[in-house]
Design a protein around this motif. Structure first.
Motif, PDB file in Angstrom:
ATOM      1  N   SER A 162       0.843  -1.195   0.000  1.00  0.00           N
ATOM      2  CA  SER A 162       0.000   0.000   0.000  1.00  0.00           C
ATOM      3  C   SER A 162       0.875   1.240   0.000  1.00  0.00           C
ATOM      4  O   SER A 162       1.921   1.278   0.649  1.00  0.00           O
ATOM      5  N   THR A 163       0.460   2.232  -0.767  1.00  0.00           N
ATOM      6  CA  THR A 163       1.124   3.529  -0.774  1.00  0.00           C
ATOM      7  C   THR A 163       0.110   4.580  -0.343  1.00  0.00           C
ATOM      8  O   THR A 163      -1.087   4.450  -0.618  1.00  0.00           O
ATOM      9  N   SER A 164       0.588   5.600   0.332  1.00  0.00           N
ATOM     10  CA  SER A 164      -0.296   6.666   0.806  1.00  0.00           C
ATOM     11  C   SER A 164       0.413   8.005   0.677  1.00  0.00           C
ATOM     12  O   SER A 164       1.625   8.096   0.887  1.00  0.00           O
ATOM     13  N   SER A 165      -0.353   9.025   0.327  1.00  0.00           N
ATOM     14  CA  SER A 165       0.165  10.394   0.300  1.00  0.00           C
ATOM     15  C   SER A 165      -0.840  11.298   0.993  1.00  0.00           C
ATOM     16  O   SER A 165      -2.054  11.102   0.868  1.00  0.00           O
ATOM     17  N   ARG A 166      -0.327  12.271   1.709  1.00  0.00           N
ATOM     18  CA  ARG A 166      -1.215  13.235   2.353  1.00  0.00           C
ATOM     19  C   ARG A 166      -0.536  14.594   2.417  1.00  0.00           C
ATOM     20  O   ARG A 166       0.671  14.690   2.660  1.00  0.00           O
ATOM     21  N   LEU A 167      -1.333  15.624   2.196  1.00  0.00           N
ATOM     22  CA  LEU A 167      -0.877  17.000   2.333  1.00  0.00           C
ATOM     23  C   LEU A 167      -1.444  17.561   3.629  1.00  0.00           C
ATOM     24  O   LEU A 167      -2.660  17.594   3.817  1.00  0.00           O
ATOM     25  N   PHE A 168      -0.558  17.968   4.519  1.00  0.00           N
ATOM     26  CA  PHE A 168      -0.963  18.632   5.753  1.00  0.00           C
ATOM     27  C   PHE A 168      -0.766  20.131   5.531  1.00  0.00           C
ATOM     28  O   PHE A 168       0.369  20.609   5.443  1.00  0.00           O
ATOM     29  N   ALA A 183      -3.354  16.474  -7.446  1.00  0.00           N
ATOM     30  CA  ALA A 183      -2.658  15.616  -6.485  1.00  0.00           C
ATOM     31  C   ALA A 183      -3.505  14.402  -6.132  1.00  0.00           C
ATOM     32  O   ALA A 183      -2.992  13.285  -5.992  1.00  0.00           O
ATOM     33  N   ALA A 184      -4.815  14.621  -6.004  1.00  0.00           N
ATOM     34  CA  ALA A 184      -5.711  13.505  -5.698  1.00  0.00           C
ATOM     35  C   ALA A 184      -5.837  12.562  -6.888  1.00  0.00           C
ATOM     36  O   ALA A 184      -5.815  11.335  -6.735  1.00  0.00           O
ATOM     37  N   ASP A 185      -5.958  13.130  -8.087  1.00  0.00           N
ATOM     38  CA  ASP A 185      -6.142  12.312  -9.287  1.00  0.00           C
ATOM     39  C   ASP A 185      -4.939  11.423  -9.563  1.00  0.00           C
ATOM     40  O   ASP A 185      -5.085  10.228  -9.827  1.00  0.00           O
ATOM     41  N   HIS A 186      -3.748  12.004  -9.519  1.00  0.00           N
ATOM     42  CA  HIS A 186      -2.555  11.281  -9.959  1.00  0.00           C
ATOM     43  C   HIS A 186      -1.828  10.547  -8.839  1.00  0.00           C
ATOM     44  O   HIS A 186      -1.147   9.552  -9.103  1.00  0.00           O
ATOM     45  N   TYR A 187      -1.948  11.026  -7.605  1.00  0.00           N
ATOM     46  CA  TYR A 187      -1.163  10.445  -6.512  1.00  0.00           C
ATOM     47  C   TYR A 187      -2.037   9.951  -5.360  1.00  0.00           C
ATOM     48  O   TYR A 187      -1.502   9.615  -4.309  1.00  0.00           O
ATOM     49  N   ASN A 188      -3.358   9.907  -5.585  1.00  0.00           N
ATOM     50  CA  ASN A 188      -4.280   9.460  -4.538  1.00  0.00           C
ATOM     51  C   ASN A 188      -3.978  10.181  -3.227  1.00  0.00           C
ATOM     52  O   ASN A 188      -3.941   9.587  -2.150  1.00  0.00           O
ATOM     53  N   CYS A 189      -3.723  11.472  -3.344  1.00  0.00           N
ATOM     54  CA  CYS A 189      -3.229  12.268  -2.222  1.00  0.00           C
ATOM     55  C   CYS A 189      -4.385  12.980  -1.527  1.00  0.00           C
ATOM     56  O   CYS A 189      -5.118  13.752  -2.156  1.00  0.00           O
ATOM     57  N   SER A 190      -4.549  12.704  -0.242  1.00  0.00           N
ATOM     58  CA  SER A 190      -5.590  13.354   0.542  1.00  0.00           C
ATOM     59  C   SER A 190      -5.049  14.634   1.173  1.00  0.00           C
ATOM     60  O   SER A 190      -3.840  14.862   1.218  1.00  0.00           O
ATOM     61  N   VAL A 191      -5.959  15.468   1.661  1.00  0.00           N
ATOM     62  CA  VAL A 191      -5.593  16.763   2.236  1.00  0.00           C
ATOM     63  C   VAL A 191      -6.121  16.850   3.662  1.00  0.00           C
ATOM     64  O   VAL A 191      -7.259  16.456   3.942  1.00  0.00           O
ATOM     65  N   SER A 192      -5.285  17.346   4.555  1.00  0.00           N
ATOM     66  CA  SER A 192      -5.681  17.557   5.946  1.00  0.00           C
ATOM     67  C   SER A 192      -5.337  18.990   6.337  1.00  0.00           C
ATOM     68  O   SER A 192      -4.175  19.402   6.242  1.00  0.00           O
ATOM     69  N   LEU A 193      -6.337  19.763   6.746  1.00  0.00           N
ATOM     70  CA  LEU A 193      -6.111  21.147   7.167  1.00  0.00           C
ATOM     71  C   LEU A 193      -5.678  21.166   8.627  1.00  0.00           C
ATOM     72  O   LEU A 193      -6.331  20.577   9.488  1.00  0.00           O
ATOM     73  N   GLU A 194      -4.560  21.835   8.894  1.00  0.00           N
ATOM     74  CA  GLU A 194      -3.955  21.814  10.224  1.00  0.00           C
ATOM     75  C   GLU A 194      -3.739  23.235  10.747  1.00  0.00           C
ATOM     76  O   GLU A 194      -3.868  24.213  10.011  1.00  0.00           O
ATOM     77  N   ARG A 195      -3.382  23.295  12.019  1.00  0.00           N
ATOM     78  CA  ARG A 195      -3.092  24.583  12.665  1.00  0.00           C
ATOM     79  C   ARG A 195      -1.636  24.564  13.125  1.00  0.00           C
ATOM     80  O   ARG A 195      -1.327  24.463  14.308  1.00  0.00           O
ATOM     81  N   PHE A 196      -0.725  24.656  12.136  1.00  0.00           N
ATOM     82  CA  PHE A 196       0.704  24.662  12.439  1.00  0.00           C
ATOM     83  C   PHE A 196       1.081  25.840  13.330  1.00  0.00           C
ATOM     84  O   PHE A 196       1.956  25.729  14.191  1.00  0.00           O
ATOM     85  N   ARG A 197       0.431  26.972  13.114  1.00  0.00           N
ATOM     86  CA  ARG A 197       0.861  28.210  13.759  1.00  0.00           C
ATOM     87  C   ARG A 197       0.562  28.241  15.250  1.00  0.00           C
ATOM     88  O   ARG A 197       1.393  28.680  16.044  1.00  0.00           O
ATOM     89  N   ASP A 198      -0.618  27.774  15.637  1.00  0.00           N
ATOM     90  CA  ASP A 198      -0.959  27.881  17.054  1.00  0.00           C
ATOM     91  C   ASP A 198      -1.059  26.533  17.759  1.00  0.00           C
ATOM     92  O   ASP A 198      -1.195  26.493  18.981  1.00  0.00           O
ATOM     93  N   ARG A 199      -0.968  25.422  17.007  1.00  0.00           N
ATOM     94  CA  ARG A 199      -1.006  24.101  17.637  1.00  0.00           C
ATOM     95  C   ARG A 199       0.040  23.177  17.012  1.00  0.00           C
ATOM     96  O   ARG A 199      -0.289  22.114  16.470  1.00  0.00           O
ATOM     97  N   PRO A 200       1.319  23.549  17.066  1.00  0.00           N
ATOM     98  CA  PRO A 200       2.359  22.745  16.402  1.00  0.00           C
ATOM     99  C   PRO A 200       2.523  21.351  17.000  1.00  0.00           C
ATOM    100  O   PRO A 200       2.772  20.392  16.273  1.00  0.00           O
TER     101      PRO A 200
END
Length: 453
Positions: A162-168, A183-200
């Motif tokens: 299994s291969t997995s890709s994700r964008l945080f 990214a989703a079409d070609h690399y099955n890449c999911s997206v996760s919205l994060e709070r890097f700035r205030d919750r690292p």
């Protein structure tokens, strides 16, 4: 076994939001890529341009609507083969000693994903390093990577890949929808919205949990320190491989044996089996190569074992001779014969930054806030790659029953077999026999034993 690279991008958000140029455009005044044959030591085209294979049907990854039912992936596979040896040469150049393990397909697919986000010099340097031809459109190689990833994602009895890709992504940063769709079409890449700035710290834990899940618990605590508040983007890719031997070993015959690292003799649990397998001896490199297939026969572990003692010649001397032409020649000359294989029951792992290696491969622009061009991702400036980490783990065990190996033990009494005793440093790689794609590449110098249970 698993491989996992991860870059993270840092920068500050700028005001305004404008659409970038279409994918494939380059910054003004930037010359198109040149032919790479003269710039790389490994220049053989190992596969004919007309070769193709049918794409498997993978649940949950149907691909983009324009993906053909058959796709020629061998241009990209050739590039990954050469990239593997180019990257290996940087480890030698940087003085990397001891065991080496990495996943060429994981690293290269993440780099290829980044070409969807970049323009100009930033994209050009990656394409050249991945040995992508200039006569093809950029989306042709994305289609090929899509086909490769679809083929790799399979789960059957005795074989799980299994291969997995994700964008945080930092949720406050605007990202072009066209990028996330591609990214989703070609690399099955999911997206996760994060709070890097205030919750690292919370974001670090979320990334680590995703990695742990994607690698079936083999890689944990990949990120050891919280992200900087200036981090805006983390791209992650994993590959998990679990395969049962087509002819399993028996724990009954596993016992302590000597292993010569070249510096000292150590005791390791050594597995032994006798079976019919492809083998070839090359006088040019004075080494044996044997293929040990996994269940189904489409994926195999290849072992290149020098006949010299490591005290006479180091494993690096063998690496220096290897190129894609030679590897294909070795494999094409293999013939089926009875072999007796002794192999350490072991675990190999490596975690490292690839920034210096990429610099030697002339991937430099994306690491500079001055030259990085991620204009296909967002209009946020500056945005650059601050780290590119890779971790790979491989475990080699008997994966079989005593009954299955008793039959093999009977074969041990048949004369005329070729003995392959991996009791010294060797080159080991896992390869897709259909396409030639290298999934994992290792330099074994000192096994980390897995105790017999």
């Amino acid at each position: 076994s698993q491989g996992f690279p991860k870059p993270q991008y840092q920068g500050s958000q700028s005001q305004g939001f404008s659409r970038p140029q279409s994918q494939g455009s380059q910054s003004q005044g930037f010359p198109g890529p040149q032919s790479q044959g003269s710039n790389h030591p490994h220049t053989m085209n190992n596969f004919g341009s007309s070769s193709s294979f049918p794409l498997p049907s993978i649940n949950g990854f149907e691909g983009s609507p324009n993906t053909p039912s058959n796709s020629n992936v061998f241009t990209v596979v050739n590039g990954i083969q050469e990239f593997t040896l180019d990257l290996l040469s940087t480890f030698r150049g940087l003085g990397k000693r001891g065991n080496i393990i990495f996943s060429p397909v994981s690293i290269s697919s993440l780099l290829s994903l980044l070409t969807l986000a970049t323009n100009g010099l930033s994209r050009h340097e990656i394409e050249v390093a991945l040995n992508l031809p200039t006569q093809q459109s950029s989306f042709d190689h994305h289609n090929q990577y899509e086909a490769i990833l679809r083929r790799l994602n399979q789960n059957s009895q005795g074989l799980n890949i299994s291969t997995s890709s994700r964008l945080f992504l930092e949720k406050s940063v605007p990202v072009y929808g066209s990028f996330t769709q591609k990214a989703a079409d070609h690399y099955n890449c999911s997206v996760s919205l994060e709070r890097f700035r205030d919750r690292p710290e919370q974001t670090m834990r979320r990334v680590n949990r995703w990695v742990t899940t994607a690698t079936e618990g083999k890689i944990t605590e990949f990120i050891s320190e919280p992200f900087s508040p200036s981090t805006l983007f983390v791209a992650a890719n994993t590959i998990y491989f679990s395969g049962d031997w087509e002819t399993p070993f028996s724990e009954y015959f596993t016992g302590p044996r000597d292993f010569d690292t070249g510096r000292k003799i150590i005791k390791v649990p050594m597995m032994t089996n006798v079976f019919t397998a492809p083998h070839y001896y090359s006088a040019y490199i004075n080494a044996d190569i044997v293929s040990m297939p996994y269940v189904g026969g489409e994926f195999s572990m290849f072992i290149i074992l020098p006949r010299e003692s490591p005290r006479e010649k180091s494993i690096k001397a063998l690496e220096n001779k290897l190129d894609t032409f030679l590897i294909e020649e070795l494999i094409s000359n293999m013939t089926s014969k009875q072999v007796s294989v002794s192999l350490p029951k072991m675990r190999m792992s490596m975690k490292s930054s690839l920034v210096d290696s990429f610099s030697q491969l002339n991937i430099q622009s994306i690491f500079s806030p001055i030259t990085a061009d991620f204009s296909e991702l967002t209009n946020t400036r500056p945005l650059w790659v601050s780290a590119f980490l890779h971790e790979a783990v491989m475990e080699i065990t008997e994966k079989g029953t005593v009954a299955a190996a008793v039959s093999a033990a009977t074969l041990d009494r048949i004369g005329g077999y070729q003995r392959i005793n991996v009791n010294k440093p060797a080159i080991i790689f896992i390869r897709d026999k259909v396409t030639g794609l290298p999934l994992f590449w290792t330099r074994l110098v000192k096994p980390d034993p897995i105790s017999k249970t």
